[in-house]
Design an enzyme around this catalytic site. Structure first.
Site, PDB file in Angstrom:
ATOM      1  N   HIS A  22       0.832  -1.206   0.000  1.00 32.34           N
ATOM      2  CA  HIS A  22       0.000   0.000   0.000  1.00 32.34           C
ATOM      3  C   HIS A  22       0.870   1.260   0.000  1.00 32.34           C
ATOM      4  CE1 HIS A  22      -3.944  -2.006   1.127  1.00 32.34           C
ATOM      5  NE2 HIS A  22      -3.053  -2.982   1.277  1.00 32.34           N
ATOM      6  N   ASP A 126      -5.604   5.903   1.922  1.00 39.00           N
ATOM      7  CA  ASP A 126      -5.824   4.536   1.456  1.00 39.00           C
ATOM      8  C   ASP A 126      -7.295   4.177   1.633  1.00 39.00           C
ATOM      9  OD1 ASP A 126      -5.879   1.478   1.628  1.00 39.00           O
ATOM     10  OD2 ASP A 126      -3.780   1.843   1.135  1.00 39.00           O
TER      11      ASP A 126
END
Length: 481
Positions: A22, A126
């Site tokens: 990520h 995110d």
């Protein structure tokens, strides 16, 4: 990619989920936004900040006057600095313990001690750190959610509520994992006709009605609807039907991938030193590849989270050895669960002239090296997309989450992948590696892989590329107040 002339500098706070797969795409996006004229604050957890300093050196996160690194705690007890953190624990901790520290950080960035820094004007978070939406609403600034999955993986998660409603999950008991139940095809998910239940993101394979990861997915997909926009690191031409299905149920969705191609426009040398690998890279791999023939090496890397049993490690080893192909195999220190990754001495002896083992490497550079002819992968989205960008066909051994969905699309829609059984056996490894590298099907997959590479390059072009024009729209969303 000209930078927009901003009347006053806009300040984007970028906060990735604290795992390797990520952090990488978020850092790429942050560099692109910086190039577009934004002041950037990039937020890591304290744990990962320490890991980055360890792997990249004490000055690695000094940043620039207008690209700074800040930290918040992840709320977990301290653990081994080189171990991958437990994903369910990390999800629970970020959800329940990170909002207040994040609020405090935003207050600090907007406070008198940060007078040289423009006020925070937008947040890029995110997709699975949706607690940040609350902070954005309190500040009155737009927030974009960056789901770092494939579009197909994201669509799979978006259908978890429907799967529960239809009684398809949780499973009645553990026998359903192996009795053929998961093989059933579903014909009602738009953009995914005839996908098998086993090919949807793996958290649904639970017998526990209170399974935390299922609850977490339901929470994060529901909150996604509150974002100013959602962005995905993919391109329209690759996942057209899936993206259209997502667009019908969510806020504006913009595909801005592959970010590694869009990032090529960023020529700022000062940014090139800002890296995101949590393990120390071994660039000697590239020197070794320089001595190999084009398309002759199998690259093997199961990503940053996959763990396997000692038995599986040995089956992969002998399958590779028996294929007689040259290989570069990345074996993380924590690849074998609860054990160190020990390979049989006979394997090491037999392959010493045609195999190289390393613990981590600069993957994009490895995949784009002319010597690489195939990739044995866990089908994580970054790895899959990097393989597509390099025109390299794959053997897919998905481990968890939406990796199985990526694998299904590679093997049945994009025709650039072969699936290997989860219960790995050396004979199957040998035959698939041989097929990939020297077989007829392997040659067809290579052609298909190169076609996708060309389409990915087209999408990132400043003259009419779908992802490039979407990036311009994303900037406008971030500038809106």
């Amino acid at each position: 990619m000209g930078s927009i002339s901003l009347p006053e500098k806009h300040h984007a706070v970028c906060i990735p989920y604290p795992a390797q797969g990520h952090i990488n795409p978020m850092l790429k996006l942050a560099k692109i936004l910086h190039h577009k004229g934004f002041h950037i604050t990039f937020v890591n957890t304290e744990f990962n900040h320490k890991r980055l300093l360890k792997s990249r050196g004490p000055d690695a996160l000094n940043g620039l006057p207008d690209f700074q690194f800040k930290t918040i705690p992840d709320g977990l007890p301290p653990s081994d600095v080189d171990a991958t953190q437990d994903i369910p624990s990390l999800c629970e901790s970020t959800t329940t313990r990170c909002l207040d520290p994040f609020r405090n950080l935003l207050a600090e960035l907007n406070g008198p001690s940060s007078s040289q820094v423009p006020p925070v004007s937008c947040i890029v978070s995110d997709g699975v750190m949706s607690f940040t939406l609350e902070a954005a609403a309190e500040l009155g600034v737009p927030e974009i959610l960056f789901w770092t999955t494939s579009a197909c993986g994201f669509l799979g998660y978006m259908h978890y509520a429907k799967l529960i409603e239809k009684g398809l999950t949780p499973l009645k008991d553990a026998s359903y994992l192996s009795n053929g139940y998961l093989e059933q095809s579903l014909d009602w998910i738009p953009g995914m006709k005839d996908i098998r239940l086993k090919d949807l993101p793996s958290f649904l394979r639970t017998t526990n009605p209170d399974d935390y990861m299922v609850k977490f997915v339901l929470q994060e997909t529901e909150r996604a609807k509150k974002a100013s926009a959602i962005i995905l690191n993919t391109f329209q031409e690759l996942e057209d039907d899936v993206i259209n299905a997502l667009s019908a149920i969510l806020p504006p969705i913009y595909t801005i991938g592959p970010l590694q191609f869009l990032q090529k426009e960023v020529k700022d040398e000062r940014l090139s030193v800002l890296g995101s690998n949590l393990w120390k890279e071994e660039p000697e791999c590239l020197d070794w590849l320089d001595s190999k023939d084009p398309n002759s090496v199998v690259y093997v890397n199961f990503g940053s989270i996959t763990v396997m049993t000692p038995g599986q490690l040995v089956e992969f080893a002998w399958g590779l050895a028996n294929s007689k192909q040259t290989f570069l195999w990345i074996i993380r220190p924590d690849l074998v669960s609860g054990d160190s990754a020990i390979l049989p001495p006979e394997f090491l002896e037999e392959t010493k002239d045609r195999g190289l083992l390393a613990s981590w490497c600069p993957q994009e550079q490895v995949l784009s090296h002319p010597a690489i002819g195939g990739f044995l992968t866990h089908s994580g989205w970054n790895s899959t997309l990097e393989s597509i960008c390099s025109g390299v066909p794959m053997i897919c051994w998905p481990f968890f989450a939406e990796q199985q969905t990526n694998c299904w699309f590679c093997c049945t829609k994009w025709y650039n992948g072969l699936e290997i059984d989860n219960n790995v056996k050396r004979d199957e490894v040998e035959s698939l590696v041989t097929e990939l590298m020297v077989g007829e099907k392997g040659m067809d997959m290579k052609k298909k892989a190169l076609e996708w590479k060309n389409k990915a390059e087209e999408a990132a072009k400043s003259s009419g590329g779908s992802s490039y024009s979407n990036l311009e729209k994303v900037v406008q969303v971030l500038l809106s107040k």
